[in-house]
Design an enzyme around this catalytic site. Structure first.
Site, short mmCIF file in Angstrom:
data_model
loop_
_atom_site.label_atom_id
_atom_site.label_comp_id
_atom_site.label_asym_id
_atom_site.label_seq_id
_atom_site.Cartn_x
_atom_site.Cartn_y
_atom_site.Cartn_z
N ASP A 159 -10.77 2.92 4.70
CA ASP A 159 -11.18 1.52 4.57
C ASP A 159 -12.70 1.40 4.53
O ASP A 159 -13.23 0.33 4.21
CB ASP A 159 -10.64 0.70 5.76
CG ASP A 159 -9.47 -0.18 5.36
OD1 ASP A 159 -9.29 -0.44 4.15
OD2 ASP A 159 -8.74 -0.63 6.27
N LYS B 70 0.84 -1.21 0.00
CA LYS B 70 0.00 0.00 0.00
C LYS B 70 0.87 1.26 0.00
O LYS B 70 0.62 2.21 -0.74
CB LYS B 70 -0.93 -0.01 1.23
CG LYS B 70 -2.01 -1.10 1.15
CD LYS B 70 -2.73 -1.32 2.47
CE LYS B 70 -3.72 -2.46 2.33
NZ LYS B 70 -4.41 -2.83 3.58
N GLN C 264 -4.16 -1.40 9.83
CA GLN C 264 -4.11 -2.72 9.19
C GLN C 264 -4.67 -3.79 10.13
O GLN C 264 -4.25 -3.91 11.28
CB GLN C 264 -2.65 -3.05 8.81
CG GLN C 264 -2.48 -4.37 8.08
CD GLN C 264 -3.15 -4.37 6.70
OE1 GLN C 264 -3.06 -3.41 5.95
NE2 GLN C 264 -3.84 -5.46 6.38
#
Ligand code: NAP
Length: 301
Positions: free
Chosen positions: A130, A63, A107
């Site tokens: 997200d 990412k 994460q």
């Protein structure tokens, strides 16, 4: 698991149109980069990870690298596994308050001593790239998505990229997770599909999947979807990523869809090289969207 058919089609000619992910992901990234270039400063993504789980380390590295490649700023906070929930929440609060940070990603999975729910709920919904904050989940189901979960949003982009019709289509999703199945159902509904979600308690799964013009497999069971379960000509999107041992004794990545489905389906996403690259591309597109929304809010407030 051992599977002699890993990556091979044994059912004759491959009739399904392949829907590769990389060209769609490249188009989404190019669009995100062009939008980012129109902003006063380049959008800034902050990525937080706890511990050294190899998969998380590799996802975060991917990412971070892709963000820089398309001209975004990216900062990675690699914290020790022993970081307390209070310390992590303090960092999230700092990033929420920092107006030079446009997107925050923590994460997952987190270590057991940290509540994922507490952390995800603490992220400012305007920076929740997200799309997991309950405000964003609610907005999505209300048909007003701003920041939506990356894998299903990337899948929707891919369907558009390949001109697969969604409005009026009968869509069946196998899998009801919070990161794929449920948000994908909302997105398909918002795009005017007729949507069914199947899961592990669905009796006669094949009877349900055979109804689908658009079939999505997001289960995590190698080759669960076999040719008899697919309506001829259907578009099949394989979200699953499973590691199996092939006839050659080597490890392979394979999807939830059996390779022989290619002889029945009208279009099929490969694994690997299908949906996967769309997830990171959509994350960066979400970061640009967050930066745009924040810039508009600043200029009007
Ligand atoms: P998950 O949270 O484990 O959910 C799996 C879902 O599949 C559950 O809803 C489960 O039903 C259902 N299920 C399990 N066995 C079934 C069966 N025999 N028949 C019908 N349904 C069944 O998984 P996830 O996080 O959504 O991920 C699914 C797959 O997608 C995994 O392989 C994952 O690695 C992959 N994935 C790929 C990407 C990407 O970027 N390409 C991103 C995310 C996930 P219940 O709810 O009843 O238990």
């Amino acid at each position: 698991m051992t599977d002699a058919s890993a990556g091979l089609s044994a059912a004759g000619p491959n009739v399904a149109r392949p829907l590769p992910g990389p060209p769609a992901a490249a188009a989404l990234l190019a669009d995100a980069a062009a939008r980012a270039a129109r902003l006063e400063s380049s959008p800034h993504l902050s990525i937080v990870r706890l511990g050294d789980d190899p998969a998380s380390v590799s996802y975060v590295r991917g990412k971070d690298r892709k963000a820089r490649e398309v001209g975004l700023q990216s900062t990675v906070y690699a914290l020790p596994e022993t970081t307390s929930q209070a310390e992590l929440l303090a960092l999230v609060a700092r990033l929420n308050a920092d107006h030079t940070v446009n997107g925050i990603l923590v994460q997952l999975p987190l270590p057991a001593h940290v509540s994922e729910q507490a952390v995800l709920h603490a992220i400012d919904p305007r920076k929740d790239v997200d799309g997991f904050h309950p405000v964003n989940v609610g907005e999505l189901w209300a048909g007003r998505p701003v920041l939506a979960p990356c894998t299903p949003a990337g899948i929707m982009y891919m369907l558009g990229h390949y001109s697969i019709p969604v409005a009026g289509a009968r869509a069946v999703i196998v899998g009801r997770s919070h990161i794929v199945g449920r948000p994908l159902a909302a997105m398909l509904l918002n795009a005017h599909a007729t949507v069914t979600i199947a899961h592990s308690r669905t009796p006669d799964l094949g009877a349900v999947t055979r109804e689908a013009d658009l079939l999505f497999a997001a289960v995590g069971r190698a080759h669960l979807i076999t040719p008899e379960m697919v309506r001829p000509g259907a578009t099949v999107v394989d979200v699953g990523i499973n590691r199996i041992v092939g006839a050659d004794g080597k490890g392979h990545l394979t999807g939830d869809v059996h390779p022989d489905v290619a002889a029945v389906a009208g279009a099929l996403t490969p694994v690997p090289g299908g949906v996967g690259p769309l997830t990171i591309a959509q994350l960066l597109a979400n970061t640009v969207t967050a930066a745009e929304t924040q810039a508009v809010a600043r200029s009007s407030g």
